[in-house]
Design an enzyme around this catalytic site. Structure first.
Site, PDB file in Angstrom:
ATOM      1  N   TYR A 143       0.813  -1.218   0.000  1.00 16.31           N
ATOM      2  CA  TYR A 143       0.000   0.000   0.000  1.00 16.31           C
ATOM      3  C   TYR A 143       0.849   1.272   0.000  1.00 16.31           C
ATOM      4  CZ  TYR A 143      -4.578  -2.274   0.387  1.00 16.31           C
ATOM      5  OH  TYR A 143      -5.721  -2.981   0.131  1.00 16.31           O
ATOM      6  N   GLU A 151       0.779   6.459  -6.880  1.00 12.65           N
ATOM      7  CA  GLU A 151      -0.336   7.370  -7.123  1.00 12.65           C
ATOM      8  C   GLU A 151       0.035   8.841  -6.952  1.00 12.65           C
ATOM      9  OE1 GLU A 151      -4.112   6.139  -5.240  1.00 12.65           O
ATOM     10  OE2 GLU A 151      -3.035   4.301  -4.683  1.00 12.65           O
TER      11      GLU A 151
END
Length: 219
Positions: A143, A151
């Protein structure tokens, strides 16, 4: 849980696991054949857009009580990822070949293959303990990798193109700010929103793995 719900969830999670496995395979095959990080979107972008769009069903599952996940955290994850892949990456050709897109897609694909496989196998009551451990452990690394060099770095690099193209100008004409300014605020808030989700997942890990160990001891 009713038999129909179990069958539906098994089918849904199995198809998602398969889809993300195909995405990961396509990305890695392209990487090893070209020795380049630039082809991730061309290799699997359309499939990932489809998988991510369909995953809104998980918000509905939580809302209807089909699964105990609730609505807030599934919606946060769905909203963040959908905004990233459909609103930014899909619409800005210039960012599609960035290495950060490769990093994001690989991290997402690995995490989702594990997560959906775990869900599917749990539906039929035959999930190996190592998959349960992976489900609640792999995200600790995957993550943050998907978030920071993935991201957020992609969104930051997209800013000049968003400003140059005046992206979504018609929609944001009704607001006192542009999409460019909205995206800058998103970038500032993103780590804090993500941290709440990450803390929730860590809490879930302690609960699930602790319960799993107790079950093993009883056996």
């Amino acid at each position: 849980m009713p038999a129909f719900s179990k069958l539906y969830l098994f089918a849904y999670n199995s198809l998602q696991a398969f889809g993300w496995a195909v995405s990961l395979y396509a990305i890695l095959i392209n990487f090893f054949s070209t020795h380049s990080l630039n082809g991730a979107y061309a290799s699997a972008g359309d499939l990932i857009c489809l998988l991510q769009t369909v995953s809104f069903l998980e918000v509905i599952h939580g809302a209807l009580g089909v699964v105990p996940s609730g609505v807030l955290f599934p919606f946060m994850q769905w909203g963040g990822r959908t905004h990233f892949v459909l609103v930014i990456v899909r619409q800005i050709v210039e960012v599609q070949e960035l290495p950060s897109v490769f990093i994001t897609f690989v991290a997402w694909s690995m995490a989702e293959v594990i997560r959906y496989s775990h869900y599917a196998l749990n539906c039929i009551g035959s999930c190996p303990s190592w998959i349960t451990y992976l489900r609640y452990t792999a995200f600790i690394v995957l993550y943050p990798i998907g978030l920071a060099p993935g991201e957020m770095w992609t969104m930051y690099q997209a800013l000049p193109f968003v400003k140059k193209k005046n992206l979504y100008a018609d929609f944001f004409a009704a607001f006192p700010f542009s999409y460019y300014n909205f995206l800058r605020v998103v970038l500032l808030c993103y780590p804090f929103l993500w941290l709440n989700l990450y803390r929730y997942l860590l809490k879930q890990r302690r609960s699930k793995l602790g319960r799993h160990q107790e079950t093993k001891k009883k056996k």
